[in-house]
Design a protein around this motif. Structure first.
Motif, PDB file in Angstrom:
ATOM      1  N   SER A 186      13.616   7.141 -10.193  1.00 42.00           N
ATOM      2  CA  SER A 186      13.925   8.564 -10.359  1.00 42.00           C
ATOM      3  C   SER A 186      15.064   8.753 -11.348  1.00 42.00           C
ATOM      4  CB  SER A 186      14.286   9.202  -9.010  1.00 42.00           C
ATOM      5  OG  SER A 186      15.577   8.822  -8.600  1.00 42.00           O
ATOM      6  N   ILE A 187      15.229   9.997 -11.795  1.00 44.05           N
ATOM      7  CA  ILE A 187      16.318  10.385 -12.698  1.00 44.05           C
ATOM      8  C   ILE A 187      16.999  11.603 -12.111  1.00 44.05           C
ATOM      9  CG2 ILE A 187      16.852  11.354 -14.970  1.00 44.05           C
ATOM     10  CD1 ILE A 187      14.521   9.705 -16.085  1.00 44.05           C
ATOM     11  N   ASN A 188      18.294  11.511 -11.912  1.00 43.83           N
ATOM     12  CA  ASN A 188      19.051  12.639 -11.362  1.00 43.83           C
ATOM     13  C   ASN A 188      19.555  13.514 -12.508  1.00 43.83           C
ATOM     14  OD1 ASN A 188      20.589  14.436  -9.949  1.00 43.83           O
ATOM     15  ND2 ASN A 188      22.106  12.964  -9.234  1.00 43.83           N
ATOM     16  N   ALA A 189      18.713  14.462 -12.923  1.00 39.88           N
ATOM     17  CA  ALA A 189      19.107  15.390 -13.983  1.00 39.88           C
ATOM     18  C   ALA A 189      19.924  16.552 -13.442  1.00 39.88           C
ATOM     19  CB  ALA A 189      17.857  15.922 -14.693  1.00 39.88           C
ATOM     20  N   ALA A 190      19.919  16.720 -12.110  1.00 36.93           N
ATOM     21  CA  ALA A 190      20.659  17.824 -11.487  1.00 36.93           C
ATOM     22  C   ALA A 190      22.163  17.653 -11.644  1.00 36.93           C
ATOM     23  CB  ALA A 190      20.297  17.926 -10.005  1.00 36.93           C
ATOM     24  N   LEU A 191      22.615  16.409 -11.722  1.00 38.29           N
ATOM     25  CA  LEU A 191      24.050  16.132 -11.807  1.00 38.29           C
ATOM     26  C   LEU A 191      24.678  16.840 -13.002  1.00 38.29           C
ATOM     27  CD1 LEU A 191      26.579  14.505 -10.907  1.00 38.29           C
ATOM     28  CD2 LEU A 191      25.761  12.651 -12.381  1.00 38.29           C
ATOM     29  N   CYS A 192      24.056  16.733 -14.157  1.00 37.46           N
ATOM     30  CA  CYS A 192      24.627  17.322 -15.378  1.00 37.46           C
ATOM     31  C   CYS A 192      24.674  18.839 -15.277  1.00 37.46           C
ATOM     32  CB  CYS A 192      23.818  16.892 -16.596  1.00 37.46           C
ATOM     33  SG  CYS A 192      23.931  15.120 -16.953  1.00 37.46           S
ATOM     34  N   GLN A 193      23.629  19.445 -14.726  1.00 38.59           N
ATOM     35  CA  GLN A 193      23.613  20.905 -14.594  1.00 38.59           C
ATOM     36  C   GLN A 193      24.714  21.370 -13.642  1.00 38.59           C
ATOM     37  OE1 GLN A 193      23.103  23.438 -12.383  1.00 38.59           O
ATOM     38  NE2 GLN A 193      22.725  25.051 -13.884  1.00 38.59           N
ATOM     39  N   ASN A 194      24.840  20.709 -12.512  1.00 40.90           N
ATOM     40  CA  ASN A 194      25.861  21.088 -11.534  1.00 40.90           C
ATOM     41  C   ASN A 194      27.276  20.830 -12.027  1.00 40.90           C
ATOM     42  OD1 ASN A 194      24.376  22.152  -9.289  1.00 40.90           O
ATOM     43  ND2 ASN A 194      23.634  20.090  -8.869  1.00 40.90           N
ATOM     44  N   PRO A 267      17.678  24.735  -6.498  1.00 38.16           N
ATOM     45  CA  PRO A 267      18.650  25.647  -7.111  1.00 38.16           C
ATOM     46  C   PRO A 267      19.986  24.958  -7.376  1.00 38.16           C
ATOM     47  CG  PRO A 267      17.503  26.749  -5.320  1.00 38.16           C
ATOM     48  CD  PRO A 267      17.117  25.295  -5.249  1.00 38.16           C
ATOM     49  N   THR A 268      20.662  25.414  -8.412  1.00 43.28           N
ATOM     50  CA  THR A 268      21.969  24.866  -8.751  1.00 43.28           C
ATOM     51  C   THR A 268      23.010  25.204  -7.687  1.00 43.28           C
ATOM     52  OG1 THR A 268      23.722  24.857 -10.434  1.00 43.28           O
ATOM     53  CG2 THR A 268      22.577  26.939 -10.074  1.00 43.28           C
ATOM     54  N   LYS A 269      24.020  24.365  -7.591  1.00 41.19           N
ATOM     55  CA  LYS A 269      25.175  24.667  -6.739  1.00 41.19           C
ATOM     56  C   LYS A 269      26.262  25.399  -7.536  1.00 41.19           C
ATOM     57  CE  LYS A 269      24.594  20.467  -3.944  1.00 41.19           C
ATOM     58  NZ  LYS A 269      25.213  19.154  -3.622  1.00 41.19           N
ATOM     59  N   ARG A 270      26.157  25.343  -8.845  1.00 43.09           N
ATOM     60  CA  ARG A 270      27.265  25.772  -9.706  1.00 43.09           C
ATOM     61  C   ARG A 270      27.617  27.244  -9.543  1.00 43.09           C
ATOM     62  NH1 ARG A 270      30.683  24.082 -13.280  1.00 43.09           N
ATOM     63  NH2 ARG A 270      31.127  25.224 -15.188  1.00 43.09           N
ATOM     64  N   ARG A 439      31.688  23.904  -8.796  1.00 39.15           N
ATOM     65  CA  ARG A 439      31.229  25.289  -8.809  1.00 39.15           C
ATOM     66  C   ARG A 439      32.203  26.170  -9.601  1.00 39.15           C
ATOM     67  NH1 ARG A 439      31.724  27.791  -4.496  1.00 39.15           N
ATOM     68  NH2 ARG A 439      33.075  26.316  -3.413  1.00 39.15           N
ATOM     69  N   LEU A 440      31.681  27.222 -10.194  1.00 38.53           N
ATOM     70  CA  LEU A 440      32.506  28.113 -11.009  1.00 38.53           C
ATOM     71  C   LEU A 440      33.580  28.822 -10.189  1.00 38.53           C
ATOM     72  CD1 LEU A 440      29.736  29.769 -13.217  1.00 38.53           C
ATOM     73  CD2 LEU A 440      31.630  28.378 -14.057  1.00 38.53           C
ATOM     74  N   ALA A 441      33.280  29.151  -8.935  1.00 39.50           N
ATOM     75  CA  ALA A 441      34.167  29.998  -8.135  1.00 39.50           C
ATOM     76  C   ALA A 441      35.237  29.225  -7.363  1.00 39.50           C
ATOM     77  CB  ALA A 441      33.334  30.830  -7.159  1.00 39.50           C
ATOM     78  N   GLU A 442      35.325  27.928  -7.532  1.00 43.75           N
ATOM     79  CA  GLU A 442      36.182  27.114  -6.665  1.00 43.75           C
ATOM     80  C   GLU A 442      37.658  27.538  -6.700  1.00 43.75           C
ATOM     81  OE1 GLU A 442      35.821  22.934  -6.532  1.00 43.75           O
ATOM     82  OE2 GLU A 442      33.638  22.938  -6.388  1.00 43.75           O
ATOM     83  N   LYS A 443      38.213  27.684  -7.891  1.00 45.05           N
ATOM     84  CA  LYS A 443      39.634  28.018  -7.992  1.00 45.05           C
ATOM     85  C   LYS A 443      39.921  29.376  -7.348  1.00 45.05           C
ATOM     86  CE  LYS A 443      43.372  28.731 -11.330  1.00 45.05           C
ATOM     87  NZ  LYS A 443      43.736  28.803 -12.783  1.00 45.05           N
TER      88      LYS A 443
END
Length: 454
Positions: A186-194, A267-270, A439-443
């Protein structure tokens, strides 16, 4: 029929549309007013016309491919089996088991799942005997099994390989020869998006990732599973999945491989948020729609509370029902290749594929994906993209409703956190700097949680 139906109407050319639009703008500049540029450098026009469209791209997404996946973390074997069968009775069509270690009784796990149900296994260890055992069980039961083994993805995510490059690929070559009944790669392409990579980067890095396996594994005979995270840019994400399949098949042919990739989308977590968390259901719905229309073979939805709650029946049921509504009430499983002929999506697909292919070639000139991970080039490029997106969010130009736009100041979440929802710091010695999901909202969320204590 369409010719007969519309032949009495005079056609309107692309040039005529532009002239009319320019007239309606009353002197305003067409490009500055109506054309916008995406983070990938693609200029998006206000309309697309058959005059400017080429032939439909050879991207196939048959309706039978869309399978609803239920994620299950295996801690207690009996409870996991019971939960798997319960979710299958309630609409799930395939199961993805996450295993803690190689002591799990996989034979009992598989024996209690109907043979017509595809099963995915995910674990962060590389034990060839354990994988061969799964292959033997799959052969005996004639079951469809995907084992998600990805040493390069492990390196990118964790900073270390399972052992080292030579050892890990020796194991993979052995598995390629001995495992004839499972898809083990398998290839984890989700890592880069997240982590914040833009779409062109995601596609190029996935292609370079696949190329490492094609170069280093001599006898790949089964489809490679590609795990993809789907973001919020609806039409771009549809085009992303179509471009991914097109690029993968183009690369595979260069190695005389005839198999397709198997895309599992989530779905993304970002863009998911801790506050006003119900909005996450709206986000995941449109992201699942993009995944389906883009041609994902399987979709594993993300529960609305996944970032701060442990797995729970309610969250799983809601996320599964979102997919059931899309399949059985919105009829997303009826039409083959639903995006074919949509000029906007076709154009986006072609442009994303071209840009990703150019970046892929640059990566190969630079030594390949593993080399650029070790040198830190991939991490640096992703961080640059993530920082740009973070700046847009911080300045209010990228909006997450309920967080940086129309927040509910009375909302309280500190009492409801079962999981730590932010980037975890784990100091340790690593071969490379890992790619960090954030994630964008973390801070902003951390500041709000601190204010709750006051």
């Amino acid at each position: 029929m369409s010719d007969k139906l519309f032949s009495e109407f005079e056609g309107v050319s692309s040039k005529q549309w532009k002239q009319q639009i320019q007239y309606e703008l009353k002197g305003a500049d067409y490009n500055e007013t109506l054309v916008w540029e995406s983070p990938e450098g693609i200029k998006v026009k206000p309309f697309y016309h058959s005059d400017e469209a080429g032939q439909p791209l050879p991207v196939q997404s048959p309706k039978t491919a869309f399978s609803i996946v239920q994620n299950i973390f295996v801690h207690d074997l009996e409870k996991s089996i019971a939960r798997a069968n319960e979710t299958l009775n309630r609409g799930a069509e395939s199961i993805r088991f996450t295993l803690e270690n190689d002591q799990a009784d996989v034979e009992k796990l598989l024996t209690n799942i109907p043979t017509n149900v595809p099963v995915y296994f995910y674990f962060e260890f590389l034990n060839p005997d354990f994988i061969k055992k799964i292959d033997g069980i799959a052969a005996k039961r004639n079951a469809t099994v995907f084992v998600e083994i990805d040493p390069i993805g492990q390196l990118a995510k964790d900073g270390n390989l399972f052992a080292n490059v030579d050892s890990d690929f020796t194991v993979l070559n052995d598995l390629a020869k001995s495992c004839q009944h499972i898809n083990f790669l398998s290839i984890n392409a989700a890592l880069c998006q997240n982590a914040g990579a833009n779409i062109v980067q995601q596609l190029a890095y996935t292609l370079a990732h696949a190329n490492e396996y094609f170069n280093r594994i001599l006898a790949i005979g089964k489809p490679i599973t590609i795990k993809v995270a789907v973001g919020t840019n609806y039409f771009f994400e549809i085009a992303k999945l179509r471009a991914l399949r097109l690029l993968f098949n183009t690369l595979a042919k260069e190695y005389n491989h005839t198999f397709d990739c198997h895309i599992v989308a989530t779905p993304t977590k970002r863009n998911k948020t801790l506050y006003d968390y119900n909005v996450n259901m709206l986000r995941t719905t449109t992201e699942c729609m993009s995944a389906i229309l883009g041609g994902a073979d399987a979709v594993a939805n993300l529960a609305y509370d996944a970032i701060y709650h442990k797995d729970n029946e309610f969250g799983d049921r809601i996320s599964r029902n979102q997919l059931l509504v899309l399949k059985h009430e919105s009829y997303f499983d009826i039409v083959n290749n639903p995006s074919d002929g949509a000029y906007y999506i076709e154009t986006l697909t072609e442009q994303l594929a071209e840009k990703a292919l150019a970046l892929f070639k640059d990566i190969e000139k630079g030594g390949g994906f593993i080399t650029q991970l070790i040198e830190g080039t991939i991490q640096r490029k992703i961080k640059e993209s993530a920082d740009k997106e973070q700046e847009l969010f911080d300045n209010g130009k990228e909006i997450l409703l309920g967080t940086n736009k129309y927040p509910n100041k009375e909302d309280r979440m500190s009492h409801d956190l079962e999981l730590y929802p932010f980037v975890k710091i784990n100091p340790r010695k690593t071969l490379i700097t890992p790619i960090i999901e954030k994630r964008l909202a973390e801070k902003m969320e951390q500041e709000r949680l601190e204010n709750e204590k006051q």
